[in-house]
Design a protein around this motif. Structure first.
Motif, PDB file in Angstrom:
ATOM      1  N   VAL A 241       0.836  -1.201   0.000  1.00 56.06           N
ATOM      2  CA  VAL A 241       0.000   0.000   0.000  1.00 56.06           C
ATOM      3  C   VAL A 241       0.868   1.247   0.000  1.00 56.06           C
ATOM      4  O   VAL A 241       0.684   2.166  -0.804  1.00 56.06           O
ATOM      5  N   TYR A 242       1.836   1.307   0.879  1.00 53.44           N
ATOM      6  CA  TYR A 242       2.675   2.498   1.010  1.00 53.44           C
ATOM      7  C   TYR A 242       3.680   2.636  -0.129  1.00 53.44           C
ATOM      8  O   TYR A 242       4.128   3.738  -0.420  1.00 53.44           O
ATOM      9  N   ARG A 244       3.085   2.593  -3.121  1.00 53.51           N
ATOM     10  CA  ARG A 244       2.460   3.359  -4.198  1.00 53.51           C
ATOM     11  C   ARG A 244       2.522   4.865  -3.936  1.00 53.51           C
ATOM     12  O   ARG A 244       2.169   5.652  -4.805  1.00 53.51           O
ATOM     13  N   HIS A 245       2.948   5.262  -2.732  1.00 51.88           N
ATOM     14  CA  HIS A 245       3.054   6.680  -2.405  1.00 51.88           C
ATOM     15  C   HIS A 245       4.433   7.204  -2.782  1.00 51.88           C
ATOM     16  O   HIS A 245       5.435   6.486  -2.693  1.00 51.88           O
ATOM     17  N   LEU A 275      -0.187  10.285  -4.720  1.00 50.55           N
ATOM     18  CA  LEU A 275      -0.704   8.968  -5.085  1.00 50.55           C
ATOM     19  C   LEU A 275      -1.489   9.098  -6.380  1.00 50.55           C
ATOM     20  O   LEU A 275      -2.382   9.935  -6.495  1.00 50.55           O
ATOM     21  N   PRO A 277      -3.691   6.568  -8.143  1.00 45.09           N
ATOM     22  CA  PRO A 277      -4.214   5.207  -7.970  1.00 45.09           C
ATOM     23  C   PRO A 277      -4.364   4.426  -9.263  1.00 45.09           C
ATOM     24  O   PRO A 277      -4.319   3.191  -9.243  1.00 45.09           O
ATOM     25  N   TYR A 291      -4.164  11.204   6.095  1.00 46.57           N
ATOM     26  CA  TYR A 291      -4.542  10.079   5.235  1.00 46.57           C
ATOM     27  C   TYR A 291      -3.963   8.787   5.804  1.00 46.57           C
ATOM     28  O   TYR A 291      -4.606   7.730   5.760  1.00 46.57           O
ATOM     29  N   ARG A 292      -2.755   8.889   6.361  1.00 43.11           N
ATOM     30  CA  ARG A 292      -2.130   7.714   6.960  1.00 43.11           C
ATOM     31  C   ARG A 292      -2.925   7.219   8.165  1.00 43.11           C
ATOM     32  O   ARG A 292      -2.961   6.021   8.445  1.00 43.11           O
ATOM     33  N   LEU A 295      -5.617   5.181   6.794  1.00 43.08           N
ATOM     34  CA  LEU A 295      -5.058   3.891   6.387  1.00 43.08           C
ATOM     35  C   LEU A 295      -4.870   2.959   7.572  1.00 43.08           C
ATOM     36  O   LEU A 295      -4.942   1.734   7.427  1.00 43.08           O
ATOM     37  N   ASN A 301      -5.485   1.725  -0.018  1.00 44.82           N
ATOM     38  CA  ASN A 301      -5.571   3.058  -0.610  1.00 44.82           C
ATOM     39  C   ASN A 301      -6.970   3.355  -1.128  1.00 44.82           C
ATOM     40  O   ASN A 301      -7.470   4.475  -0.982  1.00 44.82           O
ATOM     41  N   LEU A 305      -8.993   6.542   0.263  1.00 43.08           N
ATOM     42  CA  LEU A 305      -9.409   7.564  -0.706  1.00 43.08           C
ATOM     43  C   LEU A 305     -10.926   7.728  -0.718  1.00 43.08           C
ATOM     44  O   LEU A 305     -11.438   8.850  -0.730  1.00 43.08           O
TER      45      LEU A 305
END
Length: 316
Positions: A241-242, A244-245, A275, A277, A291-292, A295, A301, A305
């Motif tokens: 997940v992370y 992708r940041h 991000l 997506p 946002y974290r 999560l 994500n 989102l």
């Protein structure tokens, strides 16, 4: 079933070791049932048996979870409970629309909280063994809830063990369930305000920063050098997940790279990560530390989102 009957003896030993009252143990564990449907549902999850963890496009997920109906019902609750939500925000520092969005996403505002017997489901998942340590701990936590006065009949929830309006695991109920309506009890199963306050307590515990928005949609220029902003940090959990940041930069630094806010902005000095997506040349968001925190509630994500976007729509 014989194997499950033998496993119940282990649950008795583990529960005794955790200090659960003998009366609670004897009134529950001998009567547990193996739930084959729970096993099938668990094995159908991404990362489970024969299920590759492919990433689909975000748009269909968004259409399913940020619907006109969820927005409309969320807005009505937001208006009708504004005074109480404002009090929760003063207490915890969390944007009330985010609380409402999580409540809507998790249970359709209390309409769908799950009908699985929690103790049967948790015992089944522990017996299956794929994540035994996790589910044995949650099973014991559920017994501890009974010890503290939660009626056994109230412990209903999802097949994976989440319960109540916030869809907390039992250990989280023990740790963070909160009285939000002022009656002296933290009842996340029938008090919406207790559920919302408990979500706020969770997000604050996860590091929510007051007065900071979760993120904003942005336009990314075709000239952006994405190789130069790839993160070099390996996350201790939810690594995929992370990954992708992007790297963290201030909003002012993102703007200097040509990234433009669509609608609202965030302060120039606020740190954010990018991000995309659906990859380059599609939707894109700059995401803050809050946002974290979302999560942490559900490490996806798409989930985080959709919660943020639903929250924005609820706030109007």
């Amino acid at each position: 079933m014989n194997g499950f009957a033998a496993y119940k003896q282990r649950l008795i030993a583990v529960s005794r070791q955790a200090g659960v009252r003998e009366a609670t143990i004897q009134s529950t564990i001998p009567f547990l049932s193996l739930n084959e449907r729970v096993i099938r549902l668990d094995r159908a999850q991404p990362g489970g048996v024969n299920n590759p963890n492919a990433i689909p496009p975000f748009a269909p997920y968004r259409r399913e979870h940020v619907t006109a109906d969820l927005i409309r019902r969320g807005q009505a609750r937001f208006r009708n409970n504004w005074a109480q939500l404002s009090a929760i925000e003063r207490r915890y520092g969390v944007e009330p629309q985010v609380l409402m969005a999580i409540y809507g996403h998790e249970t359709s505002y209390g309409a769908v909280t799950g009908g699985f017997d929690l103790l049967d489901a948790l015992a089944t998942l522990a017996y299956e063994g794929r994540r035994r340590d996790l589910f044995e701990g949650e099973f014991v936590a559920a017994l501890q809830l009974v010890d503290k006065g939660t009626p056994r009949s109230r412990l209903k929830g999802s097949w994976a063990g989440a319960t109540g309006y916030p869809q907390f695991m039992p250990s989280t109920v023990l740790r963070l369930a909160t009285d939000g309506d002022g009656d002296g009890r933290a009842n996340i199963w029938s008090s919406e305000l207790d559920g919302l306050a408990s979500i706020a307590a969770y997000l604050r515990d996860a590091g929510w920063k007051p007065n900071v928005h979760w993120g904003i949609p942005v336009r990314v220029p075709s000239s952006l050098n994405r190789a130069a902003i790839v993160t070099r940090v390996t996350a201790p959990r939810c690594e995929a997940v992370y990954r992708r940041h992007s790297q963290w930069k201030t909003f002012a630094e993102w703007r200097a790279l040509g990234v433009q806010a669509v609608g609202r902005t965030i302060p120039d000095a606020e740190m954010a990560t990018l991000l995309e997506p659906d990859g380059p040349n599609a939707t894109a968001y700059l995401l803050t530390t809050n946002y974290r925190a979302i999560l942490d509630y559900n490490c996806s994500n798409f989930y985080a989102l959709s919660v943020g976007l639903l929250a924005d729509a609820i706030a109007g």
